[in-house]
Structures are given as structure tokens and as C-alpha cells.
Design a protein around this motif. Sequence first.
Motif, PDB file in Angstrom:
ATOM      1  N   ALA A   5       0.831  -1.211   0.000  1.00 40.88           N
ATOM      2  CA  ALA A   5       0.000   0.000   0.000  1.00 40.88           C
ATOM      3  C   ALA A   5       0.861   1.256   0.000  1.00 40.88           C
ATOM      4  O   ALA A   5       0.558   2.229  -0.704  1.00 40.88           O
ATOM      5  CB  ALA A   5      -0.929  -0.012   1.222  1.00 40.88           C
ATOM      6  N   THR A   6       1.932   1.245   0.767  1.00 35.32           N
ATOM      7  CA  THR A   6       2.818   2.410   0.834  1.00 35.32           C
ATOM      8  C   THR A   6       3.463   2.689  -0.512  1.00 35.32           C
ATOM      9  O   THR A   6       3.506   3.842  -0.966  1.00 35.32           O
ATOM     10  CB  THR A   6       3.912   2.188   1.903  1.00 35.32           C
ATOM     11  OG1 THR A   6       3.301   1.991   3.181  1.00 35.32           O
ATOM     12  CG2 THR A   6       4.850   3.381   1.974  1.00 35.32           C
ATOM     13  N   LEU A   7       3.958   1.654  -1.170  1.00 33.28           N
ATOM     14  CA  LEU A   7       4.610   1.840  -2.470  1.00 33.28           C
ATOM     15  C   LEU A   7       3.640   2.406  -3.506  1.00 33.28           C
ATOM     16  O   LEU A   7       3.995   3.299  -4.290  1.00 33.28           O
ATOM     17  CB  LEU A   7       5.190   0.508  -2.948  1.00 33.28           C
ATOM     18  CG  LEU A   7       6.346  -0.057  -2.106  1.00 33.28           C
ATOM     19  CD1 LEU A   7       6.769  -1.429  -2.626  1.00 33.28           C
ATOM     20  CD2 LEU A   7       7.536   0.898  -2.102  1.00 33.28           C
ATOM     21  N   LEU A   8       2.417   1.897  -3.511  1.00 29.26           N
ATOM     22  CA  LEU A   8       1.415   2.401  -4.454  1.00 29.26           C
ATOM     23  C   LEU A   8       1.004   3.831  -4.118  1.00 29.26           C
ATOM     24  O   LEU A   8       0.778   4.653  -5.013  1.00 29.26           O
ATOM     25  CB  LEU A   8       0.189   1.483  -4.453  1.00 29.26           C
ATOM     26  CG  LEU A   8       0.396   0.091  -5.045  1.00 29.26           C
ATOM     27  CD1 LEU A   8      -0.878  -0.747  -4.903  1.00 29.26           C
ATOM     28  CD2 LEU A   8       0.802   0.180  -6.516  1.00 29.26           C
ATOM     29  N   ALA A   9       0.899   4.140  -2.822  1.00 26.88           N
ATOM     30  CA  ALA A   9       0.525   5.497  -2.412  1.00 26.88           C
ATOM     31  C   ALA A   9       1.612   6.502  -2.784  1.00 26.88           C
ATOM     32  O   ALA A   9       1.315   7.620  -3.221  1.00 26.88           O
ATOM     33  CB  ALA A   9       0.272   5.531  -0.902  1.00 26.88           C
ATOM     34  N   ILE A  69      -8.096   0.132   0.988  1.00 27.68           N
ATOM     35  CA  ILE A  69      -9.062  -0.961   0.855  1.00 27.68           C
ATOM     36  C   ILE A  69      -8.373  -2.215   0.306  1.00 27.68           C
ATOM     37  O   ILE A  69      -8.755  -3.341   0.626  1.00 27.68           O
ATOM     38  CB  ILE A  69     -10.266  -0.550  -0.026  1.00 27.68           C
ATOM     39  CG1 ILE A  69     -11.432  -1.517   0.201  1.00 27.68           C
ATOM     40  CG2 ILE A  69      -9.898  -0.476  -1.496  1.00 27.68           C
ATOM     41  CD1 ILE A  69     -12.739  -1.072  -0.430  1.00 27.68           C
ATOM     42  N   MET A  70      -7.331  -2.005  -0.508  1.00 21.91           N
ATOM     43  CA  MET A  70      -6.543  -3.152  -0.959  1.00 21.91           C
ATOM     44  C   MET A  70      -5.852  -3.823   0.221  1.00 21.91           C
ATOM     45  O   MET A  70      -5.850  -5.059   0.353  1.00 21.91           O
ATOM     46  CB  MET A  70      -5.492  -2.701  -1.972  1.00 21.91           C
ATOM     47  CG  MET A  70      -4.578  -3.816  -2.452  1.00 21.91           C
ATOM     48  SD  MET A  70      -2.927  -3.239  -2.874  1.00 21.91           S
ATOM     49  CE  MET A  70      -2.331  -2.700  -1.264  1.00 21.91           C
ATOM     50  N   GLY A  89      -5.260  -8.032   4.289  1.00 25.30           N
ATOM     51  CA  GLY A  89      -5.203  -8.277   5.726  1.00 25.30           C
ATOM     52  C   GLY A  89      -6.189  -9.318   6.211  1.00 25.30           C
ATOM     53  O   GLY A  89      -5.930 -10.002   7.219  1.00 25.30           O
ATOM     54  N   ARG A  90      -7.305  -9.482   5.523  1.00 20.08           N
ATOM     55  CA  ARG A  90      -8.290 -10.490   5.930  1.00 20.08           C
ATOM     56  C   ARG A  90      -7.716 -11.894   5.891  1.00 20.08           C
ATOM     57  O   ARG A  90      -8.212 -12.801   6.576  1.00 20.08           O
ATOM     58  CB  ARG A  90      -9.542 -10.398   5.050  1.00 20.08           C
ATOM     59  CG  ARG A  90     -10.508  -9.295   5.452  1.00 20.08           C
ATOM     60  CD  ARG A  90     -10.961  -9.458   6.881  1.00 20.08           C
ATOM     61  NE  ARG A  90     -11.791  -8.357   7.340  1.00 20.08           N
ATOM     62  CZ  ARG A  90     -12.079  -8.128   8.606  1.00 20.08           C
ATOM     63  NH1 ARG A  90     -11.580  -8.916   9.539  1.00 20.08           N
ATOM     64  NH2 ARG A  90     -12.835  -7.124   8.957  1.00 20.08           N
ATOM     65  N   TRP A  91      -6.654 -12.089   5.101  1.00 19.16           N
ATOM     66  CA  TRP A  91      -6.038 -13.409   5.066  1.00 19.16           C
ATOM     67  C   TRP A  91      -5.251 -13.684   6.346  1.00 19.16           C
ATOM     68  O   TRP A  91      -4.945 -14.832   6.660  1.00 19.16           O
ATOM     69  CB  TRP A  91      -5.166 -13.552   3.817  1.00 19.16           C
ATOM     70  CG  TRP A  91      -6.040 -13.679   2.607  1.00 19.16           C
ATOM     71  CD1 TRP A  91      -6.560 -12.654   1.857  1.00 19.16           C
ATOM     72  CD2 TRP A  91      -6.528 -14.890   2.031  1.00 19.16           C
ATOM     73  NE1 TRP A  91      -7.354 -13.158   0.850  1.00 19.16           N
ATOM     74  CE2 TRP A  91      -7.348 -14.521   0.931  1.00 19.16           C
ATOM     75  CE3 TRP A  91      -6.363 -16.231   2.332  1.00 19.16           C
ATOM     76  CZ2 TRP A  91      -7.993 -15.472   0.145  1.00 19.16           C
ATOM     77  CZ3 TRP A  91      -6.996 -17.182   1.533  1.00 19.16           C
ATOM     78  CH2 TRP A  91      -7.800 -16.786   0.462  1.00 19.16           C
ATOM     79  N   GLY A  92      -4.922 -12.636   7.082  1.00 25.55           N
ATOM     80  CA  GLY A  92      -4.367 -12.834   8.414  1.00 25.55           C
ATOM     81  C   GLY A  92      -5.411 -13.424   9.337  1.00 25.55           C
ATOM     82  O   GLY A  92      -5.114 -14.312  10.156  1.00 25.55           O
ATOM     83  N   ASN A  93      -6.668 -12.957   9.201  1.00 27.11           N
ATOM     84  CA  ASN A  93      -7.773 -13.559   9.955  1.00 27.11           C
ATOM     85  C   ASN A  93      -7.957 -15.018   9.573  1.00 27.11           C
ATOM     86  O   ASN A  93      -8.247 -15.865  10.421  1.00 27.11           O
ATOM     87  CB  ASN A  93      -9.074 -12.803   9.683  1.00 27.11           C
ATOM     88  CG  ASN A  93      -9.039 -11.360  10.140  1.00 27.11           C
ATOM     89  OD1 ASN A  93      -9.421 -10.455   9.402  1.00 27.11           O
ATOM     90  ND2 ASN A  93      -8.582 -11.120  11.362  1.00 27.11           N
ATOM     91  N   PHE A  94      -7.788 -15.302   8.301  1.00 25.68           N
ATOM     92  CA  PHE A  94      -7.901 -16.677   7.815  1.00 25.68           C
ATOM     93  C   PHE A  94      -6.890 -17.587   8.506  1.00 25.68           C
ATOM     94  O   PHE A  94      -7.231 -18.682   8.976  1.00 25.68           O
ATOM     95  CB  PHE A  94      -7.690 -16.699   6.301  1.00 25.68           C
ATOM     96  CG  PHE A  94      -7.460 -18.063   5.720  1.00 25.68           C
ATOM     97  CD1 PHE A  94      -8.503 -18.955   5.590  1.00 25.68           C
ATOM     98  CD2 PHE A  94      -6.191 -18.437   5.293  1.00 25.68           C
ATOM     99  CE1 PHE A  94      -8.290 -20.218   5.051  1.00 25.68           C
ATOM    100  CE2 PHE A  94      -5.972 -19.696   4.754  1.00 25.68           C
ATOM    101  CZ  PHE A  94      -7.018 -20.585   4.624  1.00 25.68           C
ATOM    102  N   MET A  95      -5.653 -17.119   8.604  1.00 22.62           N
ATOM    103  CA  MET A  95      -4.610 -17.938   9.228  1.00 22.62           C
ATOM    104  C   MET A  95      -4.883 -18.150  10.715  1.00 22.62           C
ATOM    105  O   MET A  95      -4.532 -19.185  11.277  1.00 22.62           O
ATOM    106  CB  MET A  95      -3.242 -17.292   9.037  1.00 22.62           C
ATOM    107  CG  MET A  95      -2.751 -17.285   7.600  1.00 22.62           C
ATOM    108  SD  MET A  95      -2.695 -18.930   6.839  1.00 22.62           S
ATOM    109  CE  MET A  95      -1.555 -19.785   7.926  1.00 22.62           C
ATOM    110  N   GLY A 139     -13.298  -3.496  -4.760  1.00 20.29           N
ATOM    111  CA  GLY A 139     -13.365  -2.056  -4.537  1.00 20.29           C
ATOM    112  C   GLY A 139     -12.081  -1.360  -4.949  1.00 20.29           C
ATOM    113  O   GLY A 139     -12.111  -0.261  -5.523  1.00 20.29           O
ATOM    114  N   PHE A 140     -10.957  -1.974  -4.678  1.00 21.12           N
ATOM    115  CA  PHE A 140      -9.658  -1.439  -5.102  1.00 21.12           C
ATOM    116  C   PHE A 140      -9.602  -1.309  -6.621  1.00 21.12           C
ATOM    117  O   PHE A 140      -9.184  -0.271  -7.157  1.00 21.12           O
ATOM    118  CB  PHE A 140      -8.548  -2.364  -4.592  1.00 21.12           C
ATOM    119  CG  PHE A 140      -7.203  -2.123  -5.205  1.00 21.12           C
ATOM    120  CD1 PHE A 140      -6.484  -0.972  -4.903  1.00 21.12           C
ATOM    121  CD2 PHE A 140      -6.645  -3.051  -6.079  1.00 21.12           C
ATOM    122  CE1 PHE A 140      -5.229  -0.749  -5.472  1.00 21.12           C
ATOM    123  CE2 PHE A 140      -5.409  -2.834  -6.645  1.00 21.12           C
ATOM    124  CZ  PHE A 140      -4.691  -1.677  -6.345  1.00 21.12           C
TER     125      PHE A 140
END
Length: 281
Positions: free
Chosen positions: A37-41, A133-134, A139-145, A193-194
Motif C-alpha cells: 500500500a505504501t509503495l502504491l501510495a 481498501i486493498m 489483511g483479511r487473510w491474516g484472519n484466515f490464518m 473495490g480497489f
Amino acid sequence: MDFLEFILGALNPIAFSFGGIQVHWYGIIIASAVVIATLLAVREAKRRRIDPDNIYDLILWALPVAIVSARTYYVIFEWGYYKNHLDEIIRVWDGGIAIYGALIGAGIVVYLFCRIKWIPVWLMLDVIAPVLIMAQGIGRWGNFMNQEAFGRITSLDFLQSLHLPQFIIQQMFINGAYRQPTFLYESMWDILGFIVLMSLRHRPNLFKQGEVFLTYVIWYSFGRFFVEGMRTDSLMLLGIRVSQWLSVILFFGAITLVILRRRMLKDRLPRYLDGNELAPK
């Protein structure tokens, strides 16, 4: 064990241990999302005449505040548990952070930072919104793990009917039952959304400054309302799902704000593509 399961540490929430320190997949995934996200921003900031160094500085301030506020938000609504387990309050690596808490904390930092640096607040929010939002989707995959942010009990047949990879189905077997992969629903909604925001952001005369961010709020809160309704681990207040009501407020609030700004400010609103008008020419 197939190759993907091997890469993910057989779906173990611990990626590896080093010198007695356990490194969690949750943290690795969140950190990776922040870096991307930082690199894209930074790339977009250059186009909008915002000094890239300001993006790096903003991240250094906003990220720790976002983590603390996200955890604080979660602990407040789960105080019935944490008042008896005070030593677990700081264990953010085990999960238990609330995205709305993070957004509140980070939003305050963005406002203060932009005021100090003489950067238009709405423009900075527009630059950040698509990558935010990306990052949420990743980050939701952290919830998955961590096997959290899951939904109601469902059947193996239902999960297979979604044509999900076996490793997702396997991870959705929680507490003796298969669960709705609500983490995946929200992740897909966020990534979509991204794509939408990135596709529309550079359309001439489409967005006034602030409207990319407000579109993000509308998009995210709409999807979050429905996904939250399927979850079984929602934060509750007086029997109400906090995130659902907050989603409703944000959804209609953002739409109202877009309309009012267009009507009241009209031609005084700079376009998003105009960039930072306060920067040296």
C-alpha cells in the motif's frame, strides 16, 4: 500435504520461530499489505504533487496509532473478557483488532499531519483510499490464518459448491464444524473495490477532491454491513452488532456529504486530478 499447504506452514498461525520468538503469519500478512500500500501510495502522491517523503512520514505516525486504536476499540467492546485477562490485551499478534478502530485512529493522524504539513486533507485521503481498501483485503487473510472473522455453521457440500481450494475448506473447519468463509467474502469485496477505485480515479472531471475517499467509505461500509451480518464473532453493544450500525452511519453519511459538498461548494471544489494546489509550481 500439497505445496501451498507447505508454503503456509500447514496452515499453522506461526510462520516460524527465531531465537525463541514466534513470528505469526498474521503479522507477516499485515506487514506485507502495508508495504504494498505504501509503495502504491507513493507512486500516486508524486502524480498529485505530494512529496513522497510525506507518505513515508505519515505511515510512521499513522501505523502505530492505527494498531493501538484498533486494539483499544476491540478491547473496549470485549472488556467482559479482558478485564479478567489483562496480560492478553497487548497480544495483537493473536488477532483481535478492529478495522473501524484503526480507521478512526489513522484518520485523526492524517488530519493533524496534513494540517501541519500544509497538504489538502481531502487530497491525501483520496491518495490513500484505494490502497487502504486493498490492504484491508489482503489483511483479511491474516484472519484466515488465525481462524477468526468466520461465519455461521455451514456444510462441506456448500463450501465445495463455491469451488474453493481445499486449503480454504480445511481452514474453515473450526470448533468441530465447517464455517462460512466471511473473511473471504470481505477480502473479495475489498479487492473489487480497489479495482473499481483505481479504474475510475483518473477519469477526467469525475471526482472532486474528497470523493475518491468518500466512494471508498460508501463501498466498504455497504459490503461490510452484509458480511458482518453473517459473522458469529461480531463486537456487540446492547445486543447490536456495532460494525453493522457503524456501517449504516458511514454509508449514508458519506453519500450525504458528497451531495452537500457538491451543492454548497460547487465550483470551489478542486478536482482530484488538479493535485496539490499548495505545492510549488
